[in-house]
Design a protein around this motif. Structure first.
Motif, PDB file in Angstrom:
ATOM      1  N   LEU A   1      16.023   5.325  21.077  1.00  0.00           N
ATOM      2  CA  LEU A   1      15.665   7.023  20.662  1.00  0.00           C
ATOM      3  C   LEU A   1      14.581   7.314  21.570  1.00  0.00           C
ATOM      4  CD1 LEU A   1      16.087   9.087  18.743  1.00  0.00           C
ATOM      5  CD2 LEU A   1      14.465   7.645  17.075  1.00  0.00           C
ATOM      6  N   ALA A   2      14.823   8.351  22.075  1.00  0.00           N
ATOM      7  CA  ALA A   2      13.675   9.247  22.879  1.00  0.00           C
ATOM      8  C   ALA A   2      13.351  10.355  22.195  1.00  0.00           C
ATOM      9  CB  ALA A   2      14.303   9.405  24.325  1.00  0.00           C
ATOM     10  N   LEU A   3      12.206  10.555  22.247  1.00  0.00           N
ATOM     11  CA  LEU A   3      11.558  11.772  21.581  1.00  0.00           C
ATOM     12  C   LEU A   3      10.612  12.474  22.557  1.00  0.00           C
ATOM     13  CD1 LEU A   3      10.726  10.351  18.223  1.00  0.00           C
ATOM     14  CD2 LEU A   3      12.559  11.838  18.471  1.00  0.00           C
ATOM     15  N   ASP A   4      10.682  14.077  22.711  1.00  0.00           N
ATOM     16  CA  ASP A   4       9.797  14.751  23.438  1.00  0.00           C
ATOM     17  C   ASP A   4       8.574  15.200  22.584  1.00  0.00           C
ATOM     18  OD1 ASP A   4       8.403  16.573  25.021  1.00  0.00           O
ATOM     19  OD2 ASP A   4      10.217  17.502  25.438  1.00  0.00           O
ATOM     20  N   LEU A   5       7.513  14.265  22.793  1.00  0.00           N
ATOM     21  CA  LEU A   5       6.548  14.653  21.728  1.00  0.00           C
ATOM     22  C   LEU A   5       5.641  16.055  22.094  1.00  0.00           C
ATOM     23  CD1 LEU A   5       4.702  11.267  21.769  1.00  0.00           C
ATOM     24  CD2 LEU A   5       6.607  12.181  20.403  1.00  0.00           C
ATOM     25  N   ALA A   6       5.717  16.380  23.284  1.00  0.00           N
ATOM     26  CA  ALA A   6       5.441  17.873  23.486  1.00  0.00           C
ATOM     27  C   ALA A   6       5.757  18.951  22.736  1.00  0.00           C
ATOM     28  CB  ALA A   6       5.208  18.068  25.197  1.00  0.00           C
ATOM     29  N   GLN A   7       7.138  18.679  22.360  1.00  0.00           N
ATOM     30  CA  GLN A   7       7.919  19.954  21.590  1.00  0.00           C
ATOM     31  C   GLN A   7       7.845  19.658  20.196  1.00  0.00           C
ATOM     32  OE1 GLN A   7       9.354  22.416  23.389  1.00  0.00           O
ATOM     33  NE2 GLN A   7       8.540  21.202  25.183  1.00  0.00           N
ATOM     34  N   GLY A   8       7.070  18.594  19.763  1.00  0.00           N
ATOM     35  CA  GLY A   8       7.102  18.541  18.281  1.00  0.00           C
ATOM     36  C   GLY A   8       8.380  18.180  17.525  1.00  0.00           C
ATOM     37  N   ALA A   9       9.075  17.325  17.968  1.00  0.00           N
ATOM     38  CA  ALA A   9      10.725  17.269  17.620  1.00  0.00           C
ATOM     39  C   ALA A   9      10.620  16.100  16.688  1.00  0.00           C
ATOM     40  CB  ALA A   9      11.437  17.107  18.850  1.00  0.00           C
ATOM     41  N   ALA A  10       9.857  15.764  16.234  1.00  0.00           N
ATOM     42  CA  ALA A  10       9.966  14.289  15.185  1.00  0.00           C
ATOM     43  C   ALA A  10       8.871  14.377  14.253  1.00  0.00           C
ATOM     44  CB  ALA A  10       9.902  13.253  16.013  1.00  0.00           C
ATOM     45  N   GLN A  11       8.627  15.593  13.464  1.00  0.00           N
ATOM     46  CA  GLN A  11       7.774  15.638  12.268  1.00  0.00           C
ATOM     47  C   GLN A  11       7.986  14.908  11.167  1.00  0.00           C
ATOM     48  OE1 GLN A  11       4.954  17.449  12.941  1.00  0.00           O
ATOM     49  NE2 GLN A  11       5.683  17.926  14.903  1.00  0.00           N
ATOM     50  N   ASN A  12       9.336  14.300  11.097  1.00  0.00           N
ATOM     51  CA  ASN A  12       9.480  13.486   9.974  1.00  0.00           C
ATOM     52  C   ASN A  12       8.939  12.141  10.093  1.00  0.00           C
ATOM     53  OD1 ASN A  12      10.645  15.560   8.446  1.00  0.00           O
ATOM     54  ND2 ASN A  12      12.647  15.209   9.345  1.00  0.00           N
ATOM     55  N   PHE A  13       8.797  11.688  11.228  1.00  0.00           N
ATOM     56  CA  PHE A  13       8.307  10.203  11.528  1.00  0.00           C
ATOM     57  C   PHE A  13       6.807   9.970  11.381  1.00  0.00           C
ATOM     58  CE2 PHE A  13      12.282  10.553  14.331  1.00  0.00           C
ATOM     59  CZ  PHE A  13      13.067   9.829  13.142  1.00  0.00           C
ATOM     60  N   GLY A  14       6.345   9.095  10.600  1.00  0.00           N
ATOM     61  CA  GLY A  14       5.066   8.859  10.240  1.00  0.00           C
ATOM     62  C   GLY A  14       3.941   8.846  11.449  1.00  0.00           C
ATOM     63  N   MET A  15       4.467   8.179  12.467  1.00  0.00           N
ATOM     64  CA  MET A  15       3.511   7.822  13.550  1.00  0.00           C
ATOM     65  C   MET A  15       3.443   8.980  14.693  1.00  0.00           C
ATOM     66  SD  MET A  15       5.643   4.878  15.530  1.00  0.00           S
ATOM     67  CE  MET A  15       6.877   4.645  14.836  1.00  0.00           C
ATOM     68  N   ILE A  16       4.234   9.912  14.686  1.00  0.00           N
ATOM     69  CA  ILE A  16       4.693  10.647  15.801  1.00  0.00           C
ATOM     70  C   ILE A  16       3.507  11.821  16.133  1.00  0.00           C
ATOM     71  CG2 ILE A  16       6.146  12.228  17.120  1.00  0.00           C
ATOM     72  CD1 ILE A  16       6.863   9.317  16.985  1.00  0.00           C
TER      73      ILE A  16
ATOM     74  N   HIS B   1      -0.136  11.769  24.086  1.00  0.00           N
ATOM     75  CA  HIS B   1       1.094  10.961  24.880  1.00  0.00           C
ATOM     76  C   HIS B   1       2.264  12.111  24.509  1.00  0.00           C
ATOM     77  CE1 HIS B   1      -0.921   7.350  24.277  1.00  0.00           C
ATOM     78  NE2 HIS B   1      -1.294   7.770  22.923  1.00  0.00           N
ATOM     79  N   LYS B   2       2.877  12.245  25.589  1.00  0.00           N
ATOM     80  CA  LYS B   2       4.018  13.367  26.000  1.00  0.00           C
ATOM     81  C   LYS B   2       5.584  12.869  25.541  1.00  0.00           C
ATOM     82  CE  LYS B   2       0.762  16.066  27.335  1.00  0.00           C
ATOM     83  NZ  LYS B   2       0.168  17.131  26.405  1.00  0.00           N
ATOM     84  N   HIS B   3       5.831  11.663  25.874  1.00  0.00           N
ATOM     85  CA  HIS B   3       7.167  11.250  25.710  1.00  0.00           C
ATOM     86  C   HIS B   3       7.321   9.814  25.071  1.00  0.00           C
ATOM     87  CE1 HIS B   3      11.322  10.380  27.900  1.00  0.00           C
ATOM     88  NE2 HIS B   3      11.194  11.060  26.813  1.00  0.00           N
ATOM     89  N   PHE B   4       8.187   9.752  24.097  1.00  0.00           N
ATOM     90  CA  PHE B   4       8.012   8.302  23.307  1.00  0.00           C
ATOM     91  C   PHE B   4       9.688   7.877  23.303  1.00  0.00           C
ATOM     92  CE2 PHE B   4       9.467   6.604  19.373  1.00  0.00           C
ATOM     93  CZ  PHE B   4       8.639   6.071  18.819  1.00  0.00           C
ATOM     94  N   VAL B   5       9.675   6.741  23.692  1.00  0.00           N
ATOM     95  CA  VAL B   5      10.870   5.979  23.503  1.00  0.00           C
ATOM     96  C   VAL B   5      10.885   4.789  22.840  1.00  0.00           C
ATOM     97  CG1 VAL B   5      10.887   4.797  25.846  1.00  0.00           C
ATOM     98  CG2 VAL B   5      13.213   5.158  24.872  1.00  0.00           C
ATOM     99  N   SER B   6      12.010   4.543  21.824  1.00  0.00           N
ATOM    100  CA  SER B   6      11.814   3.116  20.898  1.00  0.00           C
ATOM    101  C   SER B   6      13.096   2.337  21.252  1.00  0.00           C
ATOM    102  CB  SER B   6      11.589   3.457  19.486  1.00  0.00           C
ATOM    103  OG  SER B   6      12.453   4.497  19.120  1.00  0.00           O
ATOM    104  N   TYR B   7      12.940   1.052  20.902  1.00  0.00           N
ATOM    105  CA  TYR B   7      14.240   0.148  21.280  1.00  0.00           C
ATOM    106  C   TYR B   7      14.289  -0.654  20.174  1.00  0.00           C
ATOM    107  CZ  TYR B   7      14.178   1.614  26.046  1.00  0.00           C
ATOM    108  OH  TYR B   7      13.997   2.617  27.250  1.00  0.00           O
ATOM    109  N   VAL B   8      15.364  -1.007  19.866  1.00  0.00           N
ATOM    110  CA  VAL B   8      15.699  -2.220  18.680  1.00  0.00           C
ATOM    111  C   VAL B   8      16.777  -2.963  19.452  1.00  0.00           C
ATOM    112  CG1 VAL B   8      16.693  -2.732  16.511  1.00  0.00           C
ATOM    113  CG2 VAL B   8      15.350  -0.738  16.682  1.00  0.00           C
ATOM    114  N   HIS B   9      16.142  -4.078  19.807  1.00  0.00           N
ATOM    115  CA  HIS B   9      16.949  -5.200  20.688  1.00  0.00           C
ATOM    116  C   HIS B   9      17.357  -6.194  19.536  1.00  0.00           C
ATOM    117  CE1 HIS B   9      15.148  -3.585  23.866  1.00  0.00           C
ATOM    118  NE2 HIS B   9      16.366  -3.609  24.556  1.00  0.00           N
ATOM    119  N   HIS B  10      18.772  -6.297  19.241  1.00  0.00           N
ATOM    120  CA  HIS B  10      19.230  -7.173  18.151  1.00  0.00           C
ATOM    121  C   HIS B  10      19.483  -8.713  18.681  1.00  0.00           C
ATOM    122  CE1 HIS B  10      19.680  -4.242  14.923  1.00  0.00           C
ATOM    123  NE2 HIS B  10      20.051  -3.412  15.899  1.00  0.00           N
ATOM    124  N   PHE B  11      19.320  -9.563  17.923  1.00  0.00           N
ATOM    125  CA  PHE B  11      19.791 -10.849  18.037  1.00  0.00           C
ATOM    126  C   PHE B  11      21.110 -11.122  17.736  1.00  0.00           C
ATOM    127  CE2 PHE B  11      15.203 -12.203  17.501  1.00  0.00           C
ATOM    128  CZ  PHE B  11      14.696 -11.505  18.684  1.00  0.00           C
TER     129      PHE B  11
END
Length: 419
Positions: free
Chosen positions: A103-118, A126-136
């Motif tokens: 999941l990638a988010l553009d922090l400069a655009q304020g696109a993720a107000q519902n997430f606690g840490m953003i 910080h301007k750009h955010f990307v998160s990963y979940v790598h499953h076993f």
């Protein structure tokens, strides 16, 4: 980040993962090498669930600027309380609920107000955010440890860009594998320490795992059990029995560990412990120190339980010294790393005699004999007794009643016990 830099970083991760570099050092080294290779990471967070009696998992942070945050932390259950609320507001919860691995988010655009840490990340530049979940896979899962979570940010106005995203997709899974390897080593150490004891776990993990591999040692032995626990348990609600046993086990185990001893086995409401030192007089004083701390723990515990109108009890402790075999005993597919020998039977019989002579602590003549003169002065004889199943009678000792009755004597005894 060029292909050659990626390959070099992958090779570094593999080599350091094999060598067992700690997780926080892996994260720091990874981020520093990313930046040196042209991937401008500004913050990283990696966490993974584990198998631990207290913590649900461990996390690791890295920042490009100095902060007052620790680079490693543990977290408790995310099933209840504030942890549960924070978890449900996280990007990772959203990703799991929606079956996303990236999941990638553009922090400069304020696109993720519902997430606690953003909001906080955006406020810190910080301007750009990307998160990963790598499953076993199923075979690679241990308890709740079924994936590695991570997020990465950059301060670049144009974000990570296509090349940066491609580099993260290549590199983060390799980092995840190294983190998983380190986490599994931590789990092995934790499970060994919790279920075998500290010293026994270290010996097993060093390779002493063959049946019959034992050593003959002289040790101070501790055996304690609760007074009237069977009758108390019969009067309890079934759901109260385990908390009752846990409370009193904690009181004894903490005391033994704080005094430098090892807890070898929990037997119902009984605890078998051991104190070793090249000078047995030192080990004996440590055992007396543990017993003193145990009584202090018991008083505090009974005060808390009584205030909550919950059942309370006391405990008997036997102390002995003798030669034992310490190591692996059992069958080919079920071993126990413990101590055996006549001295082990004797210390349990000594503890059981506490009921007959109405004393909370009894010590053998062998235990008393190795103490210095000052220590022997604090002990008094309770008489000579034939122990059940033991061929020879022996004299048993307890603490001088003046230790409880006289503040001056009590103070001298505490100073004697001081390490």
């Amino acid at each position: 980040m060029e292909l050659n830099s990626r390959l070099q970083l992958m090779n570094w991760l593999v080599s350091q993962g094999l060598e067992g570099l700690p997780e926080n050092d892996l994260i720091r080294g990874f981020c520093e090498r990313c930046r040196a290779g042209g991937l401008d990471v500004s913050r990283a967070m990696v966490f993974i669930d584990t198998l631990h009696p207290i913590f649900e998992g461990r996390g690791f942070r890295w920042n490009d600027t100095a902060t007052n945050e620790s680079d490693a932390f543990e977290y408790g259950s995310t099933e209840q309380g504030d942890n549960a609320q924070n978890w449900r507001r996280s990007v990772f919860y959203h990703m799991l609920e929606n079956g996303q691995s990236e999941l990638a988010l553009d922090l400069a655009q304020g696109a993720a107000q519902n997430f606690g840490m953003i909001d906080d990340l955006a406020a810190k530049g910080h301007k750009h955010f990307v998160s990963y979940v790598h499953h076993f896979g199923e075979a690679g899962t241990m308890g709740q440890m079924d994936c590695v979570y991570s997020y990465w940010t950059t301060r670049r106005g144009d974000g990570f860009g296509e090349q940066g995203m491609a580099a993260l997709r290549d590199l983060v899974p390799v980092l995840g594998l190294a983190i998983k390897s380190a986490a599994q080593a931590d789990i092995a150490k934790t499970l060994g320490r919790v279920y075998l004891g500290r010293d026994a776990s270290e010996q097993v993990l060093r390779g002493r795992i063959m049946r019959g591999v034992t050593e003959r040692i002289n040790a101070v032995l501790w055996f304690s059990d609760l007074r009237g626990s069977t009758a108390i348990s019969e009067g309890m609600e079934p759901s109260e029995i385990i908390p009752f046993l846990n409370d009193y086990a904690q009181a004894s185990i903490d005391a033994i560990h704080e005094a430098g001893g090892e807890v070898l086995k929990l037997i119902g409401d009984g605890v078998l412990g051991m104190f070793t030192h090249e000078n047995l007089a030192v080990a004996k004083r440590a055992a007396l120190r543990a017993e003193h701390r145990f009584r202090r723990n018991m008083r505090a515990l009974n005060s808390r339980r009584a205030a909550d109108q919950r059942p309370v009890t006391t405990a008997h402790v036997g102390l002995h010294v003798g030669e034992v075999f310490y190591g692996n005993i059992g069958s080919e597919d079920r071993l126990d790393f413990t101590v055996v020998g006549p001295a082990v039977n004797e210390v349990s019989r000594i503890a059981s005699m506490c009921r007959s002579v109405e004393r909370e602590l009894l010590m053998s003549s062998a235990f008393r004999g190795g103490l210095d003169a000052a220590g022997r002065n604090y002990l008094v004889s309770t008489g000579r007794f034939a122990l059940r199943g033991i061929s020879r009678a022996q004299e048993l000792y307890t603490l001088d009643p003046d230790i409880v009755a006289d503040e001056v004597v009590a103070g001298k005894y505490e100073r004697y016990l001081a390490p």
